[in-house]
Design a protein around this motif. Structure first.
Motif, PDB file in Angstrom:
ATOM      1  N   ARG A   1       0.820  -1.209   0.000  1.00 38.48           N
ATOM      2  CA  ARG A   1       0.000   0.000   0.000  1.00 38.48           C
ATOM      3  C   ARG A   1       0.861   1.269   0.000  1.00 38.48           C
ATOM      4  O   ARG A   1       0.366   2.361  -0.298  1.00 38.48           O
ATOM      5  CB  ARG A   1      -0.946  -0.001   1.203  1.00 38.48           C
ATOM      6  CG  ARG A   1      -2.095  -0.985   1.049  1.00 38.48           C
ATOM      7  CD  ARG A   1      -2.921  -1.068   2.325  1.00 38.48           C
ATOM      8  NE  ARG A   1      -3.533   0.206   2.668  1.00 38.48           N
ATOM      9  CZ  ARG A   1      -4.696   0.637   2.200  1.00 38.48           C
ATOM     10  NH1 ARG A   1      -5.376  -0.105   1.340  1.00 38.48           N
ATOM     11  NH2 ARG A   1      -5.193   1.798   2.566  1.00 38.48           N
ATOM     12  N   LYS A   2       2.134   1.130   0.331  1.00 41.33           N
ATOM     13  CA  LYS A   2       3.050   2.273   0.268  1.00 41.33           C
ATOM     14  C   LYS A   2       3.596   2.474  -1.136  1.00 41.33           C
ATOM     15  O   LYS A   2       4.353   3.423  -1.389  1.00 41.33           O
ATOM     16  CB  LYS A   2       4.215   2.071   1.249  1.00 41.33           C
ATOM     17  CG  LYS A   2       3.801   2.048   2.716  1.00 41.33           C
ATOM     18  CD  LYS A   2       3.253   3.382   3.178  1.00 41.33           C
ATOM     19  CE  LYS A   2       2.959   3.393   4.668  1.00 41.33           C
ATOM     20  NZ  LYS A   2       2.361   4.682   5.111  1.00 41.33           N
ATOM     21  N   GLY A   3       3.250   1.554  -2.040  1.00 34.63           N
ATOM     22  CA  GLY A   3       3.692   1.710  -3.422  1.00 34.63           C
ATOM     23  C   GLY A   3       5.120   1.295  -3.674  1.00 34.63           C
ATOM     24  O   GLY A   3       5.722   1.688  -4.685  1.00 34.63           O
TER      25      GLY A   3
ATOM     26  N   ALA B   1      -0.220 -11.213  15.942  1.00 33.69           N
ATOM     27  CA  ALA B   1       0.740 -11.385  14.853  1.00 33.69           C
ATOM     28  C   ALA B   1       0.458 -10.423  13.711  1.00 33.69           C
ATOM     29  O   ALA B   1       1.381  -9.847  13.120  1.00 33.69           O
ATOM     30  CB  ALA B   1       0.699 -12.829  14.357  1.00 33.69           C
ATOM     31  N   MET B   2      -0.815 -10.216  13.398  1.00 32.77           N
ATOM     32  CA  MET B   2      -1.153  -9.308  12.308  1.00 32.77           C
ATOM     33  C   MET B   2      -0.800  -7.866  12.667  1.00 32.77           C
ATOM     34  O   MET B   2      -0.290  -7.107  11.829  1.00 32.77           O
ATOM     35  CB  MET B   2      -2.634  -9.444  11.964  1.00 32.77           C
ATOM     36  CG  MET B   2      -2.975 -10.809  11.398  1.00 32.77           C
ATOM     37  SD  MET B   2      -4.712 -11.019  11.021  1.00 32.77           S
ATOM     38  CE  MET B   2      -4.808 -10.226   9.431  1.00 32.77           C
ATOM     39  N   GLY B   3      -1.050  -7.490  13.912  1.00 32.20           N
ATOM     40  CA  GLY B   3      -0.654  -6.148  14.346  1.00 32.20           C
ATOM     41  C   GLY B   3       0.850  -5.970  14.316  1.00 32.20           C
ATOM     42  O   GLY B   3       1.368  -4.932  13.879  1.00 32.20           O
ATOM     43  N   ALA B   4       1.566  -7.020  14.733  1.00 25.46           N
ATOM     44  CA  ALA B   4       3.030  -6.954  14.738  1.00 25.46           C
ATOM     45  C   ALA B   4       3.578  -6.898  13.322  1.00 25.46           C
ATOM     46  O   ALA B   4       4.571  -6.203  13.048  1.00 25.46           O
ATOM     47  CB  ALA B   4       3.596  -8.164  15.482  1.00 25.46           C
ATOM     48  N   GLY B   5       2.936  -7.613  12.397  1.00 20.93           N
ATOM     49  CA  GLY B   5       3.369  -7.548  11.004  1.00 20.93           C
ATOM     50  C   GLY B   5       3.187  -6.169  10.419  1.00 20.93           C
ATOM     51  O   GLY B   5       4.044  -5.656   9.675  1.00 20.93           O
ATOM     52  N   SER B   6       2.068  -5.534  10.760  1.00 16.21           N
ATOM     53  CA  SER B   6       1.814  -4.166  10.301  1.00 16.21           C
ATOM     54  C   SER B   6       2.849  -3.206  10.882  1.00 16.21           C
ATOM     55  O   SER B   6       3.380  -2.335  10.178  1.00 16.21           O
ATOM     56  CB  SER B   6       0.399  -3.736  10.707  1.00 16.21           C
ATOM     57  OG  SER B   6      -0.563  -4.661  10.262  1.00 16.21           O
ATOM     58  N   THR B   7       3.139  -3.364  12.171  1.00 17.58           N
ATOM     59  CA  THR B   7       4.150  -2.522  12.821  1.00 17.58           C
ATOM     60  C   THR B   7       5.508  -2.680  12.154  1.00 17.58           C
ATOM     61  O   THR B   7       6.213  -1.693  11.880  1.00 17.58           O
ATOM     62  CB  THR B   7       4.253  -2.885  14.317  1.00 17.58           C
ATOM     63  OG1 THR B   7       3.010  -2.613  14.961  1.00 17.58           O
ATOM     64  CG2 THR B   7       5.359  -2.097  14.999  1.00 17.58           C
ATOM     65  N   ALA B   8       5.883  -3.932  11.890  1.00 17.96           N
ATOM     66  CA  ALA B   8       7.190  -4.191  11.278  1.00 17.96           C
ATOM     67  C   ALA B   8       7.281  -3.550   9.894  1.00 17.96           C
ATOM     68  O   ALA B   8       8.312  -2.968   9.526  1.00 17.96           O
ATOM     69  CB  ALA B   8       7.431  -5.694  11.187  1.00 17.96           C
ATOM     70  N   ALA B   9       6.188  -3.627   9.116  1.00 20.04           N
ATOM     71  CA  ALA B   9       6.205  -3.041   7.775  1.00 20.04           C
ATOM     72  C   ALA B   9       6.325  -1.522   7.831  1.00 20.04           C
ATOM     73  O   ALA B   9       7.078  -0.917   7.055  1.00 20.04           O
ATOM     74  CB  ALA B   9       4.944  -3.444   7.014  1.00 20.04           C
ATOM     75  N   LEU B  10       5.590  -0.906   8.743  1.00 21.74           N
ATOM     76  CA  LEU B  10       5.674   0.550   8.872  1.00 21.74           C
ATOM     77  C   LEU B  10       7.054   0.980   9.349  1.00 21.74           C
ATOM     78  O   LEU B  10       7.607   1.988   8.885  1.00 21.74           O
ATOM     79  CB  LEU B  10       4.588   1.041   9.833  1.00 21.74           C
ATOM     80  CG  LEU B  10       3.144   0.878   9.334  1.00 21.74           C
ATOM     81  CD1 LEU B  10       2.155   1.212  10.448  1.00 21.74           C
ATOM     82  CD2 LEU B  10       2.898   1.755   8.108  1.00 21.74           C
ATOM     83  N   SER B  11       7.633   0.204  10.253  1.00 22.87           N
ATOM     84  CA  SER B  11       8.976   0.512  10.742  1.00 22.87           C
ATOM     85  C   SER B  11      10.004   0.347   9.632  1.00 22.87           C
ATOM     86  O   SER B  11      10.925   1.166   9.481  1.00 22.87           O
ATOM     87  CB  SER B  11       9.329  -0.397  11.922  1.00 22.87           C
ATOM     88  OG  SER B  11       8.454  -0.184  13.004  1.00 22.87           O
ATOM     89  N   ALA B  12       9.859  -0.717   8.841  1.00 28.93           N
ATOM     90  CA  ALA B  12      10.788  -0.949   7.734  1.00 28.93           C
ATOM     91  C   ALA B  12      10.659   0.152   6.687  1.00 28.93           C
ATOM     92  O   ALA B  12      11.664   0.596   6.096  1.00 28.93           O
ATOM     93  CB  ALA B  12      10.528  -2.317   7.106  1.00 28.93           C
ATOM     94  N   PHE B  13       9.431   0.599   6.443  1.00 26.27           N
ATOM     95  CA  PHE B  13       9.227   1.696   5.485  1.00 26.27           C
ATOM     96  C   PHE B  13       9.889   2.975   5.987  1.00 26.27           C
ATOM     97  O   PHE B  13      10.527   3.706   5.214  1.00 26.27           O
ATOM     98  CB  PHE B  13       7.731   1.919   5.258  1.00 26.27           C
ATOM     99  CG  PHE B  13       7.434   2.979   4.241  1.00 26.27           C
ATOM    100  CD1 PHE B  13       7.724   2.771   2.897  1.00 26.27           C
ATOM    101  CD2 PHE B  13       6.874   4.192   4.617  1.00 26.27           C
ATOM    102  CE1 PHE B  13       7.458   3.752   1.940  1.00 26.27           C
ATOM    103  CE2 PHE B  13       6.605   5.173   3.676  1.00 26.27           C
ATOM    104  CZ  PHE B  13       6.896   4.956   2.334  1.00 26.27           C
ATOM    105  N   ASP B  14       9.762   3.242   7.278  1.00 30.51           N
ATOM    106  CA  ASP B  14      10.420   4.408   7.869  1.00 30.51           C
ATOM    107  C   ASP B  14      11.933   4.297   7.701  1.00 30.51           C
ATOM    108  O   ASP B  14      12.615   5.291   7.396  1.00 30.51           O
ATOM    109  CB  ASP B  14      10.041   4.503   9.347  1.00 30.51           C
ATOM    110  CG  ASP B  14      10.617   5.746  10.015  1.00 30.51           C
ATOM    111  OD1 ASP B  14      10.229   6.855   9.628  1.00 30.51           O
ATOM    112  OD2 ASP B  14      11.463   5.581  10.919  1.00 30.51           O
TER     113      ASP B  14
END
Length: 528
Positions: free
Chosen positions: A232-234, A499-512
């Motif tokens: 979703r971040k493209g 797990a789904m919340g943690a996956g979302s957190t990890a993706a946002l952190s990786a994007f940052d």
């Protein structure tokens, strides 16, 4: 046979039939044959493209074939495919009837191109949540290639055959009369096993891929959530998964996923994969990671080596490899796995009808397994290592009310016994006095928790003493650019929603991380 709601749903599906089909039954005078005939007649009455005939030309009775009229395309069931297999029945009707299968065209062409004669038999049980995937994969292949035939056999109805062929877990697949495989299988897995060059060709294609902005390793709830948030971040997103869905595929009932009152693991896993595929995510199935290689310089590319030999590169990596059933690690366990040693009471319990079994583990999973099995088998011995059961009290009360269950606490299983082909008993040590005791039985169900799938990461990132990936509150690991989520990490509670919340957190952190590491350097002011 079918209630009004099911009839309405089935009738709607049958409008998709493109070619006429025949339902050809082989029956005897038993009650199950009468049930099957009523079901087939119900189905035939719902569409003018379906006809019904009784020929009694199959040795297995009750059984029936779904045949595309005027062709050699057919799918066969030995039993009454209701319960978990009702969806298999619906899909078989549609696929034999010419409705296009929902698989990639390249994979469908691989199936069509298989040469030789492939006679598959799958022993399954109607309570097995893993069996439908295997049954549906082989049914689909039968509908695509006339050289492939498949019969799904309800082991509960054909106990003599189950015992003669030493089937002790489901699904168990035979090919041309010989053992082929056990456990859940997809079309990709079956084709890879039949077409020995498929794995090498897939590895060659994967190795050609350009570097990803974000690569997720693992296709369970954490990995799926991470992939969706990344896409979703493209950014260029890839996901490499040994089996999409992970542990969810082995979960029978899910009743604590907020906003969904009830669903089942395999159905939930299909929804996860479909949601991921709604975005531009490069999904690489049947891929197991074997090594993580750090970037050679700050801001450089990370590398993930796959067991196939392919190498994937990425600017950031999210590890979501999940966990698997913990084993007892005692003599005889490996030798008798799927020959009496089992890990799924829902799947394999019906095969032990009227027999004596043990459940290892006194937590919620173990006690629930003992309660379920007590309604099928003649006797259950539950063995717990601790000096008391750890399950919820409501479950313990139910367990204590059952007359055919014995509970052993302070018991340490030390050996699985067998006669060379199947389990005959187990030995456990009484931890209060050190004495060894032997229990005669035919089945052992291991329910002692989970083990993180992190062996391949040793030496690359920091792991806890229990082998879990150490993460901070942003999902960051000890290696820059690498994040982790789900049951493979030090998160204290192993739940789907967490797990789904943690996956979302990890993706946002990786994007940052990507934003910060790819930003241009601040221009330096000239010296005065």
């Amino acid at each position: 046979m079918l209630d009004a709601d099911l009839k309405t749903q089935l009738q709607a599906y049958l409008t998709k039939l493109q070619q006429p089909i025949e339902l050809i039954a082989s029956l005897d005078d038993g009650a199950k044959s009468r049930e099957l005939e009523a079901l087939l007649q119900d189905i035939a009455s719902m569409s003018d493209k379906i006809s019904y005939a009784r020929r009694d030309d199959d040795a297995r009775r009750p059984s029936f074939a779904i045949v595309r009229t005027g062709t050699d395309i057919e799918v066969r069931f030995a039993g009454i495919p209701l319960g978990h297999e009702f969806t298999s029945l619906v899909l078989a009707l549609l696929q034999v009837g010419g409705h296009p299968p929902r698989i990639e065209e390249a994979l469908a062409n691989q199936v069509r191109g298989l040469e030789g004669e492939f006679r598959f038999e799958t022993f399954m049980s109607l309570s097995c949540q893993s069996c439908p995937d295997t049954v549906q994969a082989l049914n689909l292949m039968s509908a695509l290639n006339p050289n492939i035939t498949h019969v799904a056999i309800d082991g509960a109805l054909y106990q003599d055959e189950v015992q003669a062929r030493e089937v002790m877990s489901v699904p168990t697949v035979f090919l041309n009369g010989q053992p082929f495989d056990q456990g859940r299988m997809t079309v990709e897995q079956v084709v890879a096993k039949l077409d020995t060059g498929a794995t090498a060709r897939a590895a060659e294609q994967i190795a050609k891929k350009e570097a990803f902005d974000m690569l997720i390793v693992g296709g369970g709830p954490a990995g799926a959530a991470a992939a969706i948030y990344a896409a979703r971040k493209g950014i260029r997103t890839g996901i490499a998964a040994e089996r999409f869905g992970g542990q969810v595929l082995d979960t029978l009932a899910i009743e604590n996923f907020i906003s969904v009152s009830y669903t089942e693991g395999p159905k939930f896993a299909v929804a996860l994969e479909q949601h991921v595929r709604d975005y531009e995510v490069d999904v690489m199935n049947l891929q197991r990671a074997s090594r993580l290689v750090p970037a050679k310089a700050p801001g450089g590319l990370l590398e993930v080596q796959l067991e196939s030999g392919a190498l994937l590169k990425a600017k950031s990596v999210i590890l979501a490899t999940g966990a698997r059933w913990r084993q007892m690690n005692v003599p005889g366990e490996d030798q008798y796995r799927n020959k009496g040693v089992a890990y799924c009471p829902h799947c394999d319990g019906p095969l032990f009808k009227g027999k004596r079994v043990a459940v290892i583990g006194g937590g919620n999973s173990g006690v629930e397994a003992a309660i379920d099995l007590a309604g099928i088998v003649s006797h259950v011995t539950l063995i717990e290592f601790d000096n008391q059961l750890r399950a919820d009290e409501v479950l313990q009360r139910k367990l204590r009310s059952l007359p055919n269950v014995d509970v052993v606490v302070s018991g340490q299983t030390t050996e699985v016994l067998g006669d060379g082909s199947k389990v005959t008993g187990l030995v456990y040590k009484d931890r209060t006095n050190g004495e060894s005791r032997t229990v005669a039985l035919e089945g052992i169900f291991v329910q002692i928790g989970l083990l993180p799938n992190t062996e391949w990461l040793k030496g690359a990132i920091e792991l806890s003493p229990r082998g879990e990936i150490v993460i901070d509150d942003r999902g960051a690991t000890s290696l820059p650019g690498v994040y982790a989520a789900g049951d493979a990490t030090t998160v204290p509670f192993k739940q789907i929603v967490i797990a789904m919340g943690a996956g979302s957190t990890a993706a946002l952190s990786a994007f940052d991380h990507l934003i910060r590491t790819s930003a241009p350097a601040e221009p330096q002011q000239a010296a005065a």
